[in-house]
Design a protein around this motif. Structure first.
Motif, PDB file in Angstrom:
ATOM      1  N   VAL A 114       7.265  -1.859  -9.030  1.00 31.69           N
ATOM      2  CA  VAL A 114       6.721  -0.594  -8.517  1.00 31.69           C
ATOM      3  C   VAL A 114       5.368  -0.859  -7.854  1.00 31.69           C
ATOM      4  O   VAL A 114       5.107  -0.400  -6.728  1.00 31.69           O
ATOM      5  CB  VAL A 114       6.598   0.465  -9.633  1.00 31.69           C
ATOM      6  CG1 VAL A 114       5.742   1.648  -9.187  1.00 31.69           C
ATOM      7  CG2 VAL A 114       7.965   0.936 -10.072  1.00 31.69           C
ATOM      8  N   VAL A 115       4.508  -1.606  -8.521  1.00 30.30           N
ATOM      9  CA  VAL A 115       3.192  -1.926  -7.959  1.00 30.30           C
ATOM     10  C   VAL A 115       3.353  -2.781  -6.700  1.00 30.30           C
ATOM     11  O   VAL A 115       2.643  -2.581  -5.716  1.00 30.30           O
ATOM     12  CB  VAL A 115       2.288  -2.606  -9.006  1.00 30.30           C
ATOM     13  CG1 VAL A 115       0.997  -3.128  -8.381  1.00 30.30           C
ATOM     14  CG2 VAL A 115       1.967  -1.628 -10.138  1.00 30.30           C
ATOM     15  N   GLN A 116       4.299  -3.694  -6.713  1.00 33.24           N
ATOM     16  CA  GLN A 116       4.522  -4.508  -5.520  1.00 33.24           C
ATOM     17  C   GLN A 116       5.003  -3.642  -4.347  1.00 33.24           C
ATOM     18  O   GLN A 116       4.607  -3.869  -3.204  1.00 33.24           O
ATOM     19  CB  GLN A 116       5.520  -5.628  -5.786  1.00 33.24           C
ATOM     20  CG  GLN A 116       5.688  -6.521  -4.576  1.00 33.24           C
ATOM     21  CD  GLN A 116       6.149  -7.879  -4.959  1.00 33.24           C
ATOM     22  OE1 GLN A 116       5.344  -8.687  -5.383  1.00 33.24           O
ATOM     23  NE2 GLN A 116       7.424  -8.126  -4.809  1.00 33.24           N
ATOM     24  N   GLY A 117       5.843  -2.672  -4.630  1.00 34.58           N
ATOM     25  CA  GLY A 117       6.270  -1.749  -3.582  1.00 34.58           C
ATOM     26  C   GLY A 117       5.094  -0.961  -3.012  1.00 34.58           C
ATOM     27  O   GLY A 117       4.982  -0.782  -1.790  1.00 34.58           O
ATOM     28  N   ILE A 118       4.209  -0.510  -3.899  1.00 34.87           N
ATOM     29  CA  ILE A 118       3.001   0.196  -3.456  1.00 34.87           C
ATOM     30  C   ILE A 118       2.141  -0.727  -2.599  1.00 34.87           C
ATOM     31  O   ILE A 118       1.622  -0.325  -1.544  1.00 34.87           O
ATOM     32  CB  ILE A 118       2.212   0.739  -4.668  1.00 34.87           C
ATOM     33  CG1 ILE A 118       3.007   1.840  -5.375  1.00 34.87           C
ATOM     34  CG2 ILE A 118       0.822   1.221  -4.261  1.00 34.87           C
ATOM     35  CD1 ILE A 118       2.462   2.220  -6.746  1.00 34.87           C
ATOM     36  N   GLU A 119       2.002  -1.966  -3.046  1.00 34.64           N
ATOM     37  CA  GLU A 119       1.202  -2.941  -2.295  1.00 34.64           C
ATOM     38  C   GLU A 119       1.797  -3.197  -0.908  1.00 34.64           C
ATOM     39  O   GLU A 119       1.070  -3.236   0.090  1.00 34.64           O
ATOM     40  CB  GLU A 119       1.104  -4.253  -3.074  1.00 34.64           C
ATOM     41  CG  GLU A 119       0.282  -5.316  -2.359  1.00 34.64           C
ATOM     42  CD  GLU A 119       0.362  -6.661  -3.031  1.00 34.64           C
ATOM     43  OE1 GLU A 119      -0.702  -7.277  -3.231  1.00 34.64           O
ATOM     44  OE2 GLU A 119       1.491  -7.110  -3.349  1.00 34.64           O
ATOM     45  N   LEU A 120       3.106  -3.354  -0.839  1.00 34.51           N
ATOM     46  CA  LEU A 120       3.746  -3.590   0.462  1.00 34.51           C
ATOM     47  C   LEU A 120       3.607  -2.382   1.383  1.00 34.51           C
ATOM     48  O   LEU A 120       3.354  -2.538   2.588  1.00 34.51           O
ATOM     49  CB  LEU A 120       5.219  -3.965   0.268  1.00 34.51           C
ATOM     50  CG  LEU A 120       5.475  -5.359  -0.298  1.00 34.51           C
ATOM     51  CD1 LEU A 120       6.935  -5.521  -0.675  1.00 34.51           C
ATOM     52  CD2 LEU A 120       5.038  -6.437   0.675  1.00 34.51           C
ATOM     53  N   LEU A 121       3.753  -1.197   0.829  1.00 35.91           N
ATOM     54  CA  LEU A 121       3.589   0.016   1.635  1.00 35.91           C
ATOM     55  C   LEU A 121       2.152   0.133   2.156  1.00 35.91           C
ATOM     56  O   LEU A 121       1.932   0.384   3.344  1.00 35.91           O
ATOM     57  CB  LEU A 121       3.970   1.259   0.824  1.00 35.91           C
ATOM     58  CG  LEU A 121       3.801   2.597   1.539  1.00 35.91           C
ATOM     59  CD1 LEU A 121       4.715   2.667   2.765  1.00 35.91           C
ATOM     60  CD2 LEU A 121       4.113   3.732   0.572  1.00 35.91           C
ATOM     61  N   ALA A 122       1.180  -0.069   1.277  1.00 35.82           N
ATOM     62  CA  ALA A 122      -0.228   0.008   1.687  1.00 35.82           C
ATOM     63  C   ALA A 122      -0.558  -1.081   2.705  1.00 35.82           C
ATOM     64  O   ALA A 122      -1.309  -0.838   3.659  1.00 35.82           O
ATOM     65  CB  ALA A 122      -1.137  -0.113   0.465  1.00 35.82           C
ATOM     66  N   GLY A 123      -0.007  -2.265   2.525  1.00 40.02           N
ATOM     67  CA  GLY A 123      -0.220  -3.340   3.493  1.00 40.02           C
ATOM     68  C   GLY A 123       0.373  -3.009   4.846  1.00 40.02           C
ATOM     69  O   GLY A 123      -0.240  -3.264   5.892  1.00 40.02           O
ATOM     70  N   ALA A 124       1.564  -2.431   4.844  1.00 40.99           N
ATOM     71  CA  ALA A 124       2.195  -2.040   6.107  1.00 40.99           C
ATOM     72  C   ALA A 124       1.385  -0.953   6.808  1.00 40.99           C
ATOM     73  O   ALA A 124       1.217  -0.984   8.040  1.00 40.99           O
ATOM     74  CB  ALA A 124       3.622  -1.556   5.848  1.00 40.99           C
ATOM     75  N   ILE A 125       0.858  -0.018   6.043  1.00 45.12           N
ATOM     76  CA  ILE A 125       0.017   1.039   6.618  1.00 45.12           C
ATOM     77  C   ILE A 125      -1.241   0.431   7.230  1.00 45.12           C
ATOM     78  O   ILE A 125      -1.615   0.745   8.364  1.00 45.12           O
ATOM     79  CB  ILE A 125      -0.324   2.112   5.569  1.00 45.12           C
ATOM     80  CG1 ILE A 125       0.928   2.924   5.224  1.00 45.12           C
ATOM     81  CG2 ILE A 125      -1.463   3.018   6.045  1.00 45.12           C
ATOM     82  CD1 ILE A 125       0.780   3.812   4.000  1.00 45.12           C
ATOM     83  N   ASN A 126      -1.900  -0.468   6.494  1.00 47.72           N
ATOM     84  CA  ASN A 126      -3.108  -1.091   7.036  1.00 47.72           C
ATOM     85  C   ASN A 126      -2.804  -1.928   8.277  1.00 47.72           C
ATOM     86  O   ASN A 126      -3.565  -1.904   9.244  1.00 47.72           O
ATOM     87  CB  ASN A 126      -3.823  -1.925   5.987  1.00 47.72           C
ATOM     88  CG  ASN A 126      -4.928  -1.147   5.300  1.00 47.72           C
ATOM     89  OD1 ASN A 126      -5.003   0.068   5.412  1.00 47.72           O
ATOM     90  ND2 ASN A 126      -5.790  -1.843   4.591  1.00 47.72           N
ATOM     91  N   LEU A 127      -1.705  -2.664   8.249  1.00 48.00           N
ATOM     92  CA  LEU A 127      -1.336  -3.450   9.438  1.00 48.00           C
ATOM     93  C   LEU A 127      -1.108  -2.541  10.641  1.00 48.00           C
ATOM     94  O   LEU A 127      -1.555  -2.855  11.751  1.00 48.00           O
ATOM     95  CB  LEU A 127      -0.066  -4.258   9.168  1.00 48.00           C
ATOM     96  CG  LEU A 127      -0.237  -5.637   8.590  1.00 48.00           C
ATOM     97  CD1 LEU A 127       1.125  -6.252   8.285  1.00 48.00           C
ATOM     98  CD2 LEU A 127      -1.027  -6.537   9.496  1.00 48.00           C
ATOM     99  N   THR A 128      -0.443  -1.433  10.413  1.00 44.04           N
ATOM    100  CA  THR A 128      -0.184  -0.487  11.500  1.00 44.04           C
ATOM    101  C   THR A 128      -1.486   0.091  12.041  1.00 44.04           C
ATOM    102  O   THR A 128      -1.712   0.106  13.256  1.00 44.04           O
ATOM    103  CB  THR A 128       0.742   0.644  11.019  1.00 44.04           C
ATOM    104  OG1 THR A 128       1.974   0.072  10.567  1.00 44.04           O
ATOM    105  CG2 THR A 128       1.015   1.649  12.121  1.00 44.04           C
ATOM    106  N   LEU A 129      -2.351   0.552  11.155  1.00 46.10           N
ATOM    107  CA  LEU A 129      -3.623   1.137  11.583  1.00 46.10           C
ATOM    108  C   LEU A 129      -4.504   0.102  12.291  1.00 46.10           C
ATOM    109  O   LEU A 129      -5.156   0.412  13.295  1.00 46.10           O
ATOM    110  CB  LEU A 129      -4.362   1.748  10.398  1.00 46.10           C
ATOM    111  CG  LEU A 129      -3.718   2.978   9.769  1.00 46.10           C
ATOM    112  CD1 LEU A 129      -4.461   3.388   8.506  1.00 46.10           C
ATOM    113  CD2 LEU A 129      -3.670   4.118  10.768  1.00 46.10           C
ATOM    114  N   MET A 130      -4.516  -1.113  11.779  1.00 46.62           N
ATOM    115  CA  MET A 130      -5.309  -2.164  12.419  1.00 46.62           C
ATOM    116  C   MET A 130      -4.724  -2.527  13.779  1.00 46.62           C
ATOM    117  O   MET A 130      -5.469  -2.781  14.731  1.00 46.62           O
ATOM    118  CB  MET A 130      -5.398  -3.379  11.497  1.00 46.62           C
ATOM    119  CG  MET A 130      -6.212  -3.100  10.248  1.00 46.62           C
ATOM    120  SD  MET A 130      -6.044  -4.367   8.986  1.00 46.62           S
ATOM    121  CE  MET A 130      -7.240  -5.540   9.548  1.00 46.62           C
TER     122      MET A 130
END
Length: 148
Positions: A114-130
């Motif tokens: 679950v935490v890894q899924g949250i981490e991947l989602l947050a990472g994808a969001i940051n990559l998109t925003l960056m």
């Protein structure tokens, strides 16, 4: 000089997040518990000690560069940066630390994923925003034409 620092720091930050993201997916699909634990450990050290300063340098140099500029693109970039930073500090760093601790003792349970899924989602969001910030930066300096 500020522009060079900004470009280099942004490149390093984007590459770190992209590397962490893709390596996590790859090791989960094809790796062992030991390789997952090794990757999680490497993400925390030296990964975070490269990523965090690069994001701080990107944000600081970006705000310094934006002092002399105005307009819609500059304002949009300024609005995204606090979210990128908060996402990193409040979500990505704690997730990385917890996942490293759990992986080091072989605790690959529901909480881990679950935490890894949250981490991947947050990472994808940051990559998109960056990536959007990078696109807008290219538009600001004339390397990319603005869309109509």
């Amino acid at each position: 000089m500020t522009l060079m620092v900004h470009r280099l720091a942004a490149f390093v930050a984007i590459m770190c997040i992209a590397t962490f993201f893709s390596a996590t997916i790859f090791v989960e699909l094809f790796g062992t518990g030991e390789s997952i634990a090794t990757l999680k450990s490497l993400i925390v050290w030296p990964g975070l000690f490269i990523l965090v300063p690069s994001i701080a340098l990107t944000g600081g140099s970006g705000f310094a560069l934006a002092k002399a500029r105005s307009g819609r693109l500059v304002q949009q970039k300024k609005k995204r940066m606090p979210f990128i930073g908060a996402n990193g500090i409040l979500v990505l760093i704690p997730c990385a630390v917890f996942l490293d601790r759990w992986a080091s003792v072989g605790a690959f349970d529901t909480h881990f994923y679950v935490v890894q899924g949250i981490e991947l989602l947050a990472g994808a969001i940051n990559l998109t925003l960056m990536g959007v910030n990078m696109r807008d930066g290219f538009r600001l300096n004339g390397r990319l034409r603005r869309s109509a």
